[in-house]
Design a protein around this motif. Structure first.
Motif, PDB file in Angstrom:
ATOM      1  N   GLU A  11      43.158  39.326  44.776  1.00  0.00           N
ATOM      2  CA  GLU A  11      44.528  38.839  44.557  1.00  0.00           C
ATOM      3  C   GLU A  11      44.771  38.542  43.084  1.00  0.00           C
ATOM      4  O   GLU A  11      45.810  38.891  42.533  1.00  0.00           O
ATOM      5  CB  GLU A  11      44.764  37.555  45.368  1.00  0.00           C
ATOM      6  CG  GLU A  11      44.967  37.800  46.844  1.00  0.00           C
ATOM      7  CD  GLU A  11      46.135  38.745  47.111  1.00  0.00           C
ATOM      8  OE1 GLU A  11      47.250  38.487  46.603  1.00  0.00           O
ATOM      9  OE2 GLU A  11      45.920  39.763  47.817  1.00  0.00           O
ATOM     10  N   LEU A  12      43.795  37.893  42.460  1.00  0.00           N
ATOM     11  CA  LEU A  12      43.925  37.491  41.053  1.00  0.00           C
ATOM     12  C   LEU A  12      44.225  38.684  40.147  1.00  0.00           C
ATOM     13  O   LEU A  12      45.075  38.603  39.261  1.00  0.00           O
ATOM     14  CB  LEU A  12      42.636  36.783  40.603  1.00  0.00           C
ATOM     15  CG  LEU A  12      42.469  36.534  39.103  1.00  0.00           C
ATOM     16  CD1 LEU A  12      43.502  35.521  38.602  1.00  0.00           C
ATOM     17  CD2 LEU A  12      41.062  36.027  38.788  1.00  0.00           C
ATOM     18  N   PHE A  13      43.491  39.795  40.374  1.00  0.00           N
ATOM     19  CA  PHE A  13      43.614  40.924  39.446  1.00  0.00           C
ATOM     20  C   PHE A  13      44.728  41.897  39.813  1.00  0.00           C
ATOM     21  O   PHE A  13      45.046  42.791  39.025  1.00  0.00           O
ATOM     22  CB  PHE A  13      42.270  41.654  39.318  1.00  0.00           C
ATOM     23  CG  PHE A  13      41.239  40.833  38.591  1.00  0.00           C
ATOM     24  CD1 PHE A  13      41.382  40.573  37.230  1.00  0.00           C
ATOM     25  CD2 PHE A  13      40.148  40.285  39.260  1.00  0.00           C
ATOM     26  CE1 PHE A  13      40.452  39.799  36.552  1.00  0.00           C
ATOM     27  CE2 PHE A  13      39.211  39.507  38.586  1.00  0.00           C
ATOM     28  CZ  PHE A  13      39.361  39.264  37.225  1.00  0.00           C
ATOM     29  N   LYS A  14      45.313  41.732  40.984  1.00  0.00           N
ATOM     30  CA  LYS A  14      46.318  42.680  41.462  1.00  0.00           C
ATOM     31  C   LYS A  14      47.449  42.943  40.454  1.00  0.00           C
ATOM     32  O   LYS A  14      47.800  44.105  40.218  1.00  0.00           O
ATOM     33  CB  LYS A  14      46.896  42.184  42.801  1.00  0.00           C
ATOM     34  CG  LYS A  14      47.317  43.310  43.726  1.00  0.00           C
ATOM     35  CD  LYS A  14      47.853  42.768  45.030  1.00  0.00           C
ATOM     36  CE  LYS A  14      46.869  42.987  46.171  1.00  0.00           C
ATOM     37  NZ  LYS A  14      47.315  42.289  47.404  1.00  0.00           N
ATOM     38  N   PRO A  15      48.034  41.910  39.814  1.00  0.00           N
ATOM     39  CA  PRO A  15      49.166  42.178  38.913  1.00  0.00           C
ATOM     40  C   PRO A  15      48.797  42.840  37.590  1.00  0.00           C
ATOM     41  O   PRO A  15      49.695  43.211  36.841  1.00  0.00           O
ATOM     42  CB  PRO A  15      49.737  40.776  38.630  1.00  0.00           C
ATOM     43  CG  PRO A  15      49.004  39.827  39.501  1.00  0.00           C
ATOM     44  CD  PRO A  15      47.738  40.472  39.919  1.00  0.00           C
TER      45      PRO A  15
END
Ligand SMILES: *Cc1c(COP(=O)(O)O)cnc(C)c1O
Length: 373
Positions: free
Chosen positions: A278-282
């Motif tokens: 989730e953290l790296f998704k953007p």
């Protein structure tokens, strides 16, 4: 929008510093069992904990497990048991920990480096098959390392081995708790190695195990690891050149307590991997390395791929300023001075992954400190 670094720093906002790549976690039973060894005097290569650890590991992996002093010793024994002899060539992934290649060298054999695929970071079955077709005299052994606990394409690799009459050995040092089709990693090959070094998913301080589903091979592993001593009530007798590789009871005591905690570690690690994803998704500038949907990973280490070697170095440096310590991957085996003249196929994927990968803090207990929403 937040930039990458502020998002990562924010993610670790509540984690005590320093945040390291991997640290062990101990609770009451580790102390209790180790103290028991000290109080009873059973600290060395014989004792109830080393027998129990052997049984517990065996039950857990559904294979014979012979505890030894470290993962490197387990690899050395695995290669001897697989039949590797002086002068033989052994196919080894160019992307692995140096111990895999060293163990080949200990047998006076020659590592022959092969390419990996980007999905698993392990030996690429298709490229291996194509490469073997071009060789007149191909090596008779292959060691596959399961990297970061993410299983290799072990069933396809096993088929390639069958096609060419190659003996398969697994370096499962990082993959305790990882499965393919309900079978524990390290049980696909003829014989394999586990590690319980301080940075692995469970630790015995230093330690490892030989894993095999073959009873005869398991008996030979135990014999070889205990100086090839023959049971004899009257004299000390050894029937071959063995090794003093048996795991000491005091290390196994730690191991028994750690195995009790393994299900909890696995659960925490799985949750941590979800949080990282989730953290790296953007952020388009980095790619979170996902484990395959078709296998069960132990999520030992989480990783991202950066865009270049300098981006990797910047990432590591920038977070180190915040006492969040990440780490690059190993250098390819074929780039090391002692192995640079060994036979190899084209391994540009291995070189590319080695240059761009960052291993992230992945201790199981970190899960309770990181941001989830
Ligand atoms: C840790 C590790 C080893 C060696 O294990 P030790 O217990 O440190 O000797 C071997 N191969 C791989 C892939 C490892 O990660």
């Amino acid at each position: 929008m937040q930039n990458l670094y502020s998002a990562v720093i924010d993610f670790f906002k509540n984690a005590p510093r320093p945040v390291v790549v991997h640290e062990p976690h101990f609770s009451e039973n580790e102390k209790k069992y180790v103290l028991d060894c000290i109080e009873t005097g059973w600290v060395s290569s014989v004792g109830s904990y080393v027998d129990r650890f052997e049984r517990d590991l065996s039950l857990y992996t559904d294979a014979y497990a012979i505890p030894v002093v470290n993962g490197t010793a387990a690899l050395h024994l695995a290669l001897i048991l697989a039949g590797v002899k002086s002068g033989d060539e052994v196919l080894v992934s160019d992307l692995t920990f140096v111990a895999t290649a060293n163990a080949v060298h200990y047998c006076h054999a020659i590592p022959h480096f092969v390419e990996v695929d980007k999905e698993t970071f392990a030996v690429d079955p298709e490229k291996l098959d194509q490469y073997l077709m071009t060789l007149k005299n191909h090596p008779k052994f292959l060691i596959v390392t399961h990297i970061f606990g993410n299983p290799a394409h072990i069933k396809t690799l096993s088929e390639v081995c069958d096609k060419y009459g190659i003996v398969l050995i697994e370096d499962a040092a990082e993959s305790l708790g990882s499965y393919v089709d309900g079978k524990h990693t390290g049980t696909f090959g003829k014989v394999s190695a586990l590690s319980f070094n301080g940075n692995k998913i469970i630790t015995t301080g230093g330690g490892g195990a030989v894993l095999t589903t073959d009873k005869d091979m398991a008996d030979r592993a135990k014999h070889l690891s205990t100086t090839a001593k023959v049971a004899d009530p009257y004299s000390h007798r050894h029937d071959m050149v063995g090794y003093n590789y048996r795991m000491p009871n005091i290390n196994a005591a730690l191991g028994c307590a750690q195995l009790e905690k393994l299900p909890e570690f696995l659960e925490y690690k799985k949750q941590l991997a979800v949080c990282y994803k989730e953290l790296f998704k953007p952020f388009d500038e980095v790619e979170f390395v996902k484990s395959s949907q078709r296998t069960i990973s132990n999520y030992w280490l989480n990783n991202i791929l950066t865009s270049s070697e300098s981006a990797r170095n910047n990432f590591i440096d920038r977070l180190a300023e915040e006492k969040i310590f990440c780490r690059g991957l190993w250098s390819p085996m074929s780039s090391l001075p002692m192995y640079k003249n060994c036979p190899k196929m084209d391994t540009q994927v291995a070189y590319d992954l080695c240059a761009r990968t960052v291993s992230l803090p992945s201790s199981a207990m970190l899960r309770q400190y990181v941001k989830t929403e």
